[in-house]
Design a protein around this motif. Sequence first.
Motif, PDB file in Angstrom:
ATOM      1  N   GLY A 177      27.916  41.900  14.697  1.00  0.00           N
ATOM      2  CA  GLY A 177      28.827  41.232  15.615  1.00  0.00           C
ATOM      3  C   GLY A 177      28.037  40.229  16.426  1.00  0.00           C
ATOM      4  N   GLY A 222      33.054  41.217  19.587  1.00  0.00           N
ATOM      5  CA  GLY A 222      32.806  40.272  18.511  1.00  0.00           C
ATOM      6  C   GLY A 222      33.283  40.837  17.174  1.00  0.00           C
ATOM      7  N   SER A 223      32.582  40.485  16.118  1.00  0.00           N
ATOM      8  CA  SER A 223      33.063  40.830  14.776  1.00  0.00           C
ATOM      9  C   SER A 223      33.101  42.315  14.490  1.00  0.00           C
ATOM     10  CB  SER A 223      32.177  40.158  13.730  1.00  0.00           C
ATOM     11  OG  SER A 223      32.192  38.767  13.943  1.00  0.00           O
ATOM     12  N   THR A 224      32.339  43.128  15.254  1.00  0.00           N
ATOM     13  CA  THR A 224      32.406  44.567  14.979  1.00  0.00           C
ATOM     14  C   THR A 224      33.830  45.081  15.163  1.00  0.00           C
ATOM     15  OG1 THR A 224      31.791  45.032  17.275  1.00  0.00           O
ATOM     16  CG2 THR A 224      30.017  45.017  15.674  1.00  0.00           C
ATOM     17  N   SER A 226      32.710  39.124   6.984  1.00  0.00           N
ATOM     18  CA  SER A 226      33.162  38.950   8.363  1.00  0.00           C
ATOM     19  C   SER A 226      33.982  37.684   8.523  1.00  0.00           C
ATOM     20  CB  SER A 226      31.946  38.935   9.296  1.00  0.00           C
ATOM     21  OG  SER A 226      32.368  39.079  10.630  1.00  0.00           O
ATOM     22  N   SER A 235      28.471  38.451  19.968  1.00  0.00           N
ATOM     23  CA  SER A 235      29.317  38.449  21.149  1.00  0.00           C
ATOM     24  C   SER A 235      29.085  37.182  21.933  1.00  0.00           C
ATOM     25  CB  SER A 235      28.990  39.683  21.990  1.00  0.00           C
ATOM     26  OG  SER A 235      29.659  39.625  23.213  1.00  0.00           O
TER      27      SER A 235
END
Lengths: 663, 427
Positions: A528, A310-312, A358, A530
């Motif tokens: 994040g 995800g965003s991480t 993000s 997911s």
Amino acid sequence: MLESRRFVIIGFFALVGVIYLLRLFYLQVLDESYSIESSSNSIKRVTEIPFRGQIYDRYGKLIVYNTPVYDLLVTPYKVKMDDTLRFCQVLGIERHDFDSLMAAASAYSRVKPSLFLRQLSKEDFASIQDIMVDYSGFEFAKSSLRTYTAPTLANTLGYVSEITKGQLEKQEEPYYRQGDYIGQSGVERIYENELRGKRGTKFVMQNVAGVYKGSWKNGELDTMAVAGENLYTGLDLEVQQYADSLMVNKVGSVVAIEPKTGQVISMVSAPTYDPNILASRYFSKNFAALVRNPYKPLFNRPVMASYRPGSTFKLIQALIGLQEGVITPGSGFTHANCPVGCHNHPATSTVALGVTHSCNPYFYNVFRRLIYKNNIKNTFKASAVGLDAWHDDIAKFGIGQRLGIDLPSEYKGNLPDKKYYDRFYGEYRWKFSNIYSLSIGEGELLITPLKMANVAAIIANRGYFYTPHVIHGIGDKKTVKPEFLERHETGVDAHNFEPVIEGMIGAVEAGTARRSRVEGITIAGKTGTSQNKRGDDHSIFIAFAPVDDPKIAIAVFVENAGAGGSAAAPIANLIIEKYLSRKVTNKALEERMMKLDLMSKVVLPTTKKPGETETKKKTEEVKKPTGDPNDPANRLPGAPHPANPAAMRGPIALPKQSHQKAL
Amino acid sequence: MAESKPITKNVDWMVVLIYIACLMIGWLNIYAAVYNPEAHTNMFDLSNNAGKQLMWIGTAALLIICILVIDYKFYETFSFVIYAVVIFLLVVVLFAGSNINGSRSWIKLGSFSLQPAEFSKLAVSLAISKYLSDPAISLNRKLKDYYPIMGIIALPAFLILLSNETGSMLVFASFAIVLYREGMPGFIPAIGMIGAALLIITLLFVKWYIAGAIIVIAGLVIWLMPVMTRRRGGLWATIIVAFVMIGIVFGVDFFMNNVLQKHQRGRIMVLLDPDSDPRGIGWNVIQSKIAIGSGGLWGKGFLQGTQTKFDFVPEQSTDFIFCTVGEEHGFVGTTIVVFLFVALISRLVVLAERQRSRFARVYGYCVAGIIFFHFLVNVGMTIGLMPVIGIPLPFFSYGGSSLWSFSVLLFIFLKIDAQRPFTLSRG
């Protein structure tokens, strides 16, 4: 004249006879070594099992030690049983147990002792010791049980159990025998050779009734047992137990690493179990219950479960973008002309703001520039070349690679390259527009919590990492394995980390994770979310602190908890505070997290049938933000993953599989 | 002819008694080897090897009676016919034999199996005896007289080799003894033995040292040689012999690696160092030595052995039966068995020498040689002095084919010997 040859012939026969008699005299009368080797009745070989090594935490607190217990062994051919019922009563077993135990022992060997009842406590042993003299063929052997000072770290430490038949047959050098104990998972398995020590052998004399008559030849041939080596971990037992308490009633992982050394500070695999239940007489029963548990507590999630980052993942995209020069710290992007959706947030005019908020389109554009960073006109060919260059950069962060932690079954993850997409589409039949969901950490990417904790450590170190490891010292000399002292570079310059770290600080102070900030500690973090086919999104947060002198890097994964800021970020920040200042100020947040119960949200494989329609709906939702035609979620359900069977374990894999989602 | 005289008067009772003693000791040891203390194995139960062996012993007795009743001239007259029948069986077994342990050498008759290779010893013995019974044949003068003998041995040897029974084939080496007695020059067996000794020495020591030692010995021989002998070619003969020996030393590697098969090479290496492969081929040798060694002076007592009983020793009732003797009856027991064999074969030589016909003498030597060779190899392998070659210990090992063939072999000779007073000398 030829008649005289008969003497030569008879002489030759006699010579052979004499040579054979001399040899037999030597073997049978002169050489005593053969009479010991055979299991002769008067001299017995007793094996002494050494204590396994103990395991300590980073401050020298004991985590695992041994408690002496007594095993009851039986040598079937010596058994003469007149009163089986009384015997069973004394031992507290049923008649059919007795029969099956005897049958198993006889099947192994009739002359060698095998295990009959294991792990009788000191007290039990004292109460039956006298009565057992009446029964021939039985003897006691001192043994020991692993004992854990705290009910934690079950999967990391692993368990010890009797060697299985398969392991017995597969062993290369014949070291183990039936009934021996062997480390089966976790640290106990990886460090089996260090922990097990050296067995000793004693020769003792005994009479016909098996009564001990002293050591043989005054113990000249005996060898002493040598205890196994102690292991020193980088684990912080107090923080570990605190993290456990925060992860109660959740499915997920916590991995905390000391960035400067790669030592694992804490590793939670939730839900977990008390390791003491597998170190008892009731191993089989308890183990069976754990295997049956639908949440799979034996599955070591930090290293085995796979998720989309995800965003991480945007952190790595930003770092590679800066390093490759496709963006500068001041680059800005808007939401215009972008197929990926976003939420409302202030304008992202710098890299730091892109990270803080993000912003999906921001990283769509960064990724696009990375993929087309070449002079090739043909977009198909350009995408292929660009993806492979990007793949090599990302791989240096450990994505799609085994990091080499000292735990078994580490999952490699998945980092797609040109070949990977060629297998779906054919060579030069795909381009950026097919793969852009990678830009925001979705699509075919698969990582483990351990990998993301390591990414946090890389950012904390501004560009390098040491392989994460649990054991940071073997034996009294506290030797560190050389591979854990090797510094791995990512190829991204230290100055390129600053804008990203600035964005991560912003995320905690004012961005997606602002609700869980800690007074007095500057934390750099990234949330994040997911996406997965089944159930709500997984909540992810990676962070490190303090920013100027990082002492802890952490990754928290909470399944089906929604956005990263909702569960993962608060848990991570509470653990950071606990580790750095040994206390927690935000008691309200702590209590809320401890009470948070997400078990009902976790979708178990058994509930799949009734929830079929819901699952389908979810698939569509997942599809929406990326619109990626290549999303494995959009493939025919039930069809096997064409490229990477291992990826089927992932949350986005097909319904049939997915251990991890099952939890 | 005084055929009315009962055979019991003339038969050599010493051999018969040794034969019976061997059978009884062998049978008791087979029983000990299969004995299970829990189940109280019955000696007479046909489902185990001891019971079956008793049945083989009974049928062997019937065979012996037949042999003693048949006219003694039958064997000489029908020598080549018997040889032809056995050759025929050896060919049949190649096509119709059933596969046991990788050897296609057994003919199945209901629940029992027969091994024609076992009877080839008898056939070859008779054929060689018949051929040599011609007084014109001389083994120390005419090389061409050897050709038929080579043929008689080579044909069955080749057929047995095809059926993968290398052990049975090696037994034909025992005919060297009879040929030596009948005039073969002594240097031929000497060369064979020196060759074998060189093979073993070469595997144990550095080759250059051995070559050096041979040169030194050759020098000494030449130096000590009478001057006349040296002038008459003794010098060159010694030098050539020395060079041939050095050639053998350096040819051993080629022989080991290119001529022998892998398992044969392994057996020789294990002979030199059983610990080189303790779980593989060395297992048999080590376990067999432990079993025999653990017997001590007096042994553990009948049915008290543990090594042989609990399957540490493989093939404990057939090829490794000597281990049971060693474990349960100790050095005393093994000494008795060794004495029985040496006495038997020596007695056979004495009996052979008193025959009036050359046929009978040659046949007697054949029987003595075959039994000796089996004893040499079988006992030798259990005590680690010979490579592991799967051939039975006569009269001891379990097995109908071997018991029958040895009994027939022996009693044909006893029958001929019993008729000795009535035969006329021809040879």
